[in-house]
Design a protein around this motif. Sequence first.
Motif, PDB file in Angstrom:
ATOM      1  N   THR A 170       5.568 -11.096   9.543  1.00  0.00           N
ATOM      2  CA  THR A 170       5.175 -10.310  10.715  1.00  0.00           C
ATOM      3  C   THR A 170       5.907 -10.795  11.962  1.00  0.00           C
ATOM      4  O   THR A 170       6.568 -11.827  11.945  1.00  0.00           O
ATOM      5  CB  THR A 170       3.649 -10.416  10.941  1.00  0.00           C
ATOM      6  OG1 THR A 170       3.319 -11.809  11.047  1.00  0.00           O
ATOM      7  CG2 THR A 170       2.870  -9.793   9.800  1.00  0.00           C
ATOM      8  N   LYS A 171       5.751 -10.027  13.037  1.00  0.00           N
ATOM      9  CA  LYS A 171       6.435 -10.359  14.286  1.00  0.00           C
ATOM     10  C   LYS A 171       5.866 -11.638  14.916  1.00  0.00           C
ATOM     11  O   LYS A 171       4.886 -12.199  14.428  1.00  0.00           O
ATOM     12  CB  LYS A 171       6.303  -9.177  15.256  1.00  0.00           C
ATOM     13  CG  LYS A 171       7.066  -7.925  14.789  1.00  0.00           C
ATOM     14  CD  LYS A 171       7.086  -6.855  15.859  1.00  0.00           C
ATOM     15  CE  LYS A 171       7.818  -5.601  15.371  1.00  0.00           C
ATOM     16  NZ  LYS A 171       7.866  -4.539  16.412  1.00  0.00           N
ATOM     17  N   MET A 172       6.490 -12.097  15.991  1.00  0.00           N
ATOM     18  CA  MET A 172       6.152 -13.418  16.545  1.00  0.00           C
ATOM     19  C   MET A 172       4.791 -13.454  17.238  1.00  0.00           C
ATOM     20  O   MET A 172       4.091 -14.460  17.203  1.00  0.00           O
ATOM     21  CB  MET A 172       7.254 -13.868  17.526  1.00  0.00           C
ATOM     22  CG  MET A 172       7.208 -15.335  17.907  1.00  0.00           C
ATOM     23  SD  MET A 172       7.390 -16.443  16.486  1.00  0.00           S
ATOM     24  CE  MET A 172       6.207 -17.714  16.898  1.00  0.00           C
ATOM     25  N   PHE A 173       4.386 -12.335  17.875  1.00  0.00           N
ATOM     26  CA  PHE A 173       3.123 -12.371  18.634  1.00  0.00           C
ATOM     27  C   PHE A 173       2.168 -11.234  18.293  1.00  0.00           C
ATOM     28  O   PHE A 173       1.225 -10.969  19.017  1.00  0.00           O
ATOM     29  CB  PHE A 173       3.428 -12.394  20.142  1.00  0.00           C
ATOM     30  CG  PHE A 173       4.282 -13.566  20.551  1.00  0.00           C
ATOM     31  CD1 PHE A 173       3.768 -14.862  20.535  1.00  0.00           C
ATOM     32  CD2 PHE A 173       5.609 -13.383  20.921  1.00  0.00           C
ATOM     33  CE1 PHE A 173       4.563 -15.945  20.897  1.00  0.00           C
ATOM     34  CE2 PHE A 173       6.409 -14.465  21.282  1.00  0.00           C
ATOM     35  CZ  PHE A 173       5.882 -15.755  21.264  1.00  0.00           C
ATOM     36  N   CYS A 174       2.462 -10.499  17.198  1.00  0.00           N
ATOM     37  CA  CYS A 174       1.541  -9.461  16.742  1.00  0.00           C
ATOM     38  C   CYS A 174       1.664  -9.350  15.221  1.00  0.00           C
ATOM     39  O   CYS A 174       2.476 -10.054  14.623  1.00  0.00           O
ATOM     40  CB  CYS A 174       1.839  -8.121  17.413  1.00  0.00           C
ATOM     41  SG  CYS A 174       3.478  -7.469  17.032  1.00  0.00           S
ATOM     42  N   THR A 175       0.888  -8.458  14.620  1.00  0.00           N
ATOM     43  CA  THR A 175       0.888  -8.408  13.156  1.00  0.00           C
ATOM     44  C   THR A 175       1.756  -7.281  12.592  1.00  0.00           C
ATOM     45  O   THR A 175       1.670  -6.943  11.417  1.00  0.00           O
ATOM     46  CB  THR A 175      -0.554  -8.251  12.611  1.00  0.00           C
ATOM     47  OG1 THR A 175      -1.120  -7.103  13.249  1.00  0.00           O
ATOM     48  CG2 THR A 175      -1.389  -9.472  12.892  1.00  0.00           C
ATOM     49  N   CYS A 176       2.618  -6.685  13.419  1.00  0.00           N
ATOM     50  CA  CYS A 176       3.545  -5.667  12.912  1.00  0.00           C
ATOM     51  C   CYS A 176       4.512  -6.303  11.913  1.00  0.00           C
ATOM     52  O   CYS A 176       4.883  -7.456  12.090  1.00  0.00           O
ATOM     53  CB  CYS A 176       4.373  -5.092  14.060  1.00  0.00           C
ATOM     54  SG  CYS A 176       3.414  -4.095  15.180  1.00  0.00           S
ATOM     55  N   PRO A 177       4.909  -5.532  10.875  1.00  0.00           N
ATOM     56  CA  PRO A 177       5.851  -6.111   9.905  1.00  0.00           C
ATOM     57  C   PRO A 177       7.215  -6.409  10.522  1.00  0.00           C
ATOM     58  O   PRO A 177       7.669  -5.690  11.410  1.00  0.00           O
ATOM     59  CB  PRO A 177       5.970  -5.032   8.829  1.00  0.00           C
ATOM     60  CG  PRO A 177       5.521  -3.773   9.480  1.00  0.00           C
ATOM     61  CD  PRO A 177       4.520  -4.161  10.525  1.00  0.00           C
ATOM     62  N   ALA A 197       7.205   0.375  13.184  1.00  0.00           N
ATOM     63  CA  ALA A 197       6.577  -0.942  13.124  1.00  0.00           C
ATOM     64  C   ALA A 197       6.299  -1.416  14.543  1.00  0.00           C
ATOM     65  O   ALA A 197       6.957  -2.327  15.045  1.00  0.00           O
ATOM     66  CB  ALA A 197       7.479  -1.927  12.375  1.00  0.00           C
ATOM     67  N   VAL A 198       5.378  -0.763  15.204  1.00  0.00           N
ATOM     68  CA  VAL A 198       5.052  -1.109  16.593  1.00  0.00           C
ATOM     69  C   VAL A 198       3.543  -1.060  16.818  1.00  0.00           C
ATOM     70  O   VAL A 198       2.817  -0.415  16.069  1.00  0.00           O
ATOM     71  CB  VAL A 198       5.738  -0.148  17.603  1.00  0.00           C
ATOM     72  CG1 VAL A 198       7.241  -0.374  17.628  1.00  0.00           C
ATOM     73  CG2 VAL A 198       5.426   1.307  17.289  1.00  0.00           C
ATOM     74  N   CYS A 199       3.076  -1.795  17.827  1.00  0.00           N
ATOM     75  CA  CYS A 199       1.653  -1.804  18.162  1.00  0.00           C
ATOM     76  C   CYS A 199       1.532  -2.045  19.668  1.00  0.00           C
ATOM     77  O   CYS A 199       2.528  -2.288  20.342  1.00  0.00           O
ATOM     78  CB  CYS A 199       0.938  -2.892  17.356  1.00  0.00           C
ATOM     79  SG  CYS A 199       1.284  -4.550  17.965  1.00  0.00           S
ATOM     80  N   PRO A 200       0.318  -1.990  20.216  1.00  0.00           N
ATOM     81  CA  PRO A 200       0.171  -2.186  21.674  1.00  0.00           C
ATOM     82  C   PRO A 200       0.787  -3.495  22.173  1.00  0.00           C
ATOM     83  O   PRO A 200       1.320  -3.536  23.278  1.00  0.00           O
ATOM     84  CB  PRO A 200      -1.347  -2.168  21.868  1.00  0.00           C
ATOM     85  CG  PRO A 200      -1.859  -1.308  20.760  1.00  0.00           C
ATOM     86  CD  PRO A 200      -0.953  -1.604  19.592  1.00  0.00           C
ATOM     87  N   VAL A 201       0.774  -4.562  21.337  1.00  0.00           N
ATOM     88  CA  VAL A 201       1.307  -5.851  21.809  1.00  0.00           C
ATOM     89  C   VAL A 201       2.821  -5.774  21.987  1.00  0.00           C
ATOM     90  O   VAL A 201       3.346  -6.088  23.055  1.00  0.00           O
ATOM     91  CB  VAL A 201       0.941  -7.009  20.840  1.00  0.00           C
ATOM     92  CG1 VAL A 201       1.577  -8.324  21.287  1.00  0.00           C
ATOM     93  CG2 VAL A 201      -0.577  -7.159  20.742  1.00  0.00           C
ATOM     94  N   CYS A 202       3.522  -5.308  20.932  1.00  0.00           N
ATOM     95  CA  CYS A 202       4.991  -5.330  21.052  1.00  0.00           C
ATOM     96  C   CYS A 202       5.508  -4.138  21.862  1.00  0.00           C
ATOM     97  O   CYS A 202       6.674  -4.113  22.257  1.00  0.00           O
ATOM     98  CB  CYS A 202       5.674  -5.457  19.693  1.00  0.00           C
ATOM     99  SG  CYS A 202       5.195  -4.266  18.455  1.00  0.00           S
ATOM    100  N   LEU A 203       4.636  -3.164  22.139  1.00  0.00           N
ATOM    101  CA  LEU A 203       5.035  -2.070  23.041  1.00  0.00           C
ATOM    102  C   LEU A 203       4.749  -2.442  24.496  1.00  0.00           C
ATOM    103  O   LEU A 203       5.118  -1.713  25.408  1.00  0.00           O
ATOM    104  CB  LEU A 203       4.276  -0.792  22.695  1.00  0.00           C
ATOM    105  CG  LEU A 203       4.699  -0.072  21.409  1.00  0.00           C
ATOM    106  CD1 LEU A 203       3.777   1.123  21.151  1.00  0.00           C
ATOM    107  CD2 LEU A 203       6.138   0.368  21.467  1.00  0.00           C
TER     108      LEU A 203
END
Length: 498
Positions: free
Chosen positions: A28-35, A45-51
């Motif tokens: 997963t990414k460094m600061f969220c659980t996106c693959p 592969a995006v979520c509120p954290v990495c957006l």
Amino acid sequence: MNSVHSTDSGQFESVIGLEVHSQLLTKTKMFCTCPNIFGIEPNSAVCPVCLGLPGALPVINFEGIKLAVKAALALNIDINKRSVFVRKNYFYPDLPKGYQISQYLEPVSSGGYLDIKVEGVEKRVEINRLHIEEDAGKLIHVENESYVDLNRAGTPLIEIVSEPNINSSGEAVAYLKELRNILVYLGVSDGNMEEGSFRCDANVSVRKKGDPGLGTRTEVKNVNSFKFVEKAINYEIERQIDVILDGGKVIQETRLYDSKEDLTRPMRGKEEAHDYRYFEEPDLPPLILTDKFISEIKGSITELPTAKRERYATEYLLTEYDGGVLTQDKEIALYFEDLIEINEGRVEIKKIANWVINDLLSELKTRDKMKVRKERVIDLVKIENFLGLILEVETGNINKNTGKTVLAEMLLSGKKAGEIIKEKNLAQVSDEKGIGDIINHVLEENPKELTDLISGKDKLFGFFVGAVMKKTKGKANPKKVNEILKRSIAEKIKGCRE
Ligand SMILES: [Zn+2]
């Protein structure tokens, strides 16, 4: 570029520092659980954290920390038990948050080195630091339109910054190759330069030999192959020397390498020095690592290329060259070691090494040129099948040349050597009578050459060996052919005298 000042350029030396960004092989990414995967549908592969949506909070990916610490330990870099994440602020369309989470004054590790060898000369490249950060997204430009793909935004990176104590493009490439090799061995990175998982910026400056200070440097950005790194650095060195010899001044700037034209150009619109306004990331606590954690990671580091090379020399009695070639690629090194293991002493290790280096690797090179992934070759020829092929040659069932033909066929069909030899009727003709008959035929068919050979034209011996091999479609045992042919000729000569 041809320097018009080539006679004067010898008074300069170049000073190079490299900044390497390597993606980490986390799930997963460094600061969220996106693959953390490459090549999937854009923005899937995006979520509120990495957006960077308001209110979303980052969480540190423990796996990323482990991999970064592993890399640092393998590169002899001291781990800092306390490190701090910061925000590096800048605006760019591929950076939705408007900042990148990185490390600055307190990185996770600092002060290390990597030993390299260039043309037989050892050199220690000092490493300033290795820190953790997140990657930005990607812009895709199509004609007059630009698209943003944020799948890469927030994926984990390590940045490894060398001290400026590299003095040639050759040293730079040797350093990068060794570094990449280590990261791949550790399972920290896939080292794929084309997909950008391993990329490099080069800081280049020149100075008069013996000058203690540093000249003004330029930064060449994101060069994506070893060959281009070498060319870009060479171009930059010559360009800067020319500027100075022409009475000008090198300008501190960021330049891009154009591989088509083989030159570097100033990057448009990025001339002004950035003020990143670093400050501590308020949403993350400082990273505290315990001795136990660090020693556990230390214990998990498997044998690295340098250690393998040393072991190959002492345990397998291989030359430095052989060891170097075999350890260049982790997959190949492990393949070779597995071969030795199942061989159980039947074939000399040096012979197995030769098969891997001369035959398997050359096949890999051809396939690389054809853009076929090398992993596939290793999949196609199972270890036991490859050893089977070597044994067919060693026991004299086929000769070395037929062995090469069989290997090519194995790569196509994945079949065992024995099956291919049987199907294609490739087994070596070794029986004295069979070879003797063929030799007699060939001698009869070439009376003129035979007379010349008997009268002393020794060169023609090779002609007859060739003719016999041709007649047997390369299947005759060459040693036997030589023996029997020598005997036959000797008899003929004796016959003539009598
Ligand atoms: Zn995310």
